[in-house]
Write an enzyme that holds these catalytic residues in place. Sequence first.
Site, PDB file in Angstrom:
ATOM      1  CE1 TYR A  41      -3.967  -2.440   5.320  1.00  0.00           C
ATOM      2  CE2 TYR A  41      -3.344  -0.142   5.155  1.00  0.00           C
ATOM      3  CZ  TYR A  41      -3.769  -1.166   4.604  1.00  0.00           C
ATOM      4  OH  TYR A  41      -4.176  -1.311   3.207  1.00  0.00           O
ATOM      5  CB  SER A  90      -0.784   0.056   1.242  1.00  0.00           C
ATOM      6  OG  SER A  90      -1.430   1.352   1.598  1.00  0.00           O
TER       7      SER A  90
END
Length: 172
Positions: free
Chosen positions: A38, A25
């Site tokens: 995350y 990401s």
Amino acid sequence: VLAMNKAVAPHMIRQGNGVIVNIGSSTGYVAIPQAAVYSASKHAIRAYSDALRVELYPFGVKVMHVAPGFMRTQLFSSRANVKPNSIYQHFTQAMKQIHNDDAREGIGGLGATDPELMAKRIVKRALQQNPPRHYLAGWLSWPLYLCGCCAPCWLVDWLQILRLWLFRPSKP
């Protein structure tokens, strides 16, 4: 990611070619508030992919790291529910906007990337003769990459503070 790589790498090594695609990401370049774990895991995927690419090079196996930007999902929608007595209560509204509206519409309504379109782009890049080592794709992936790699930390922090209105809460 680790289990899948461990499962497919031996087969690719035996056949002398292949492409491993690890999805990270853009938060691997710029961590986002309320998603520290995350963001850290996405940074780890990036570092893991870089090391694995060098390890598998002698065997003809390529490794591509993908860092999508904002996607049209509800991945963080439950994170916006902050308990009334939370120390984070002072920016609950900003978090709801970030985690709900932005994931659906992109920052400022400029559009988040459709996951199906992203999947097609990733497959197209992975099937190239020389797939990119890092594929930055989707809304905001390049700006986040540049901020994370080139901008001073104080500037990146300040931009996030301004975006989320994370000023010091007033004392009771």
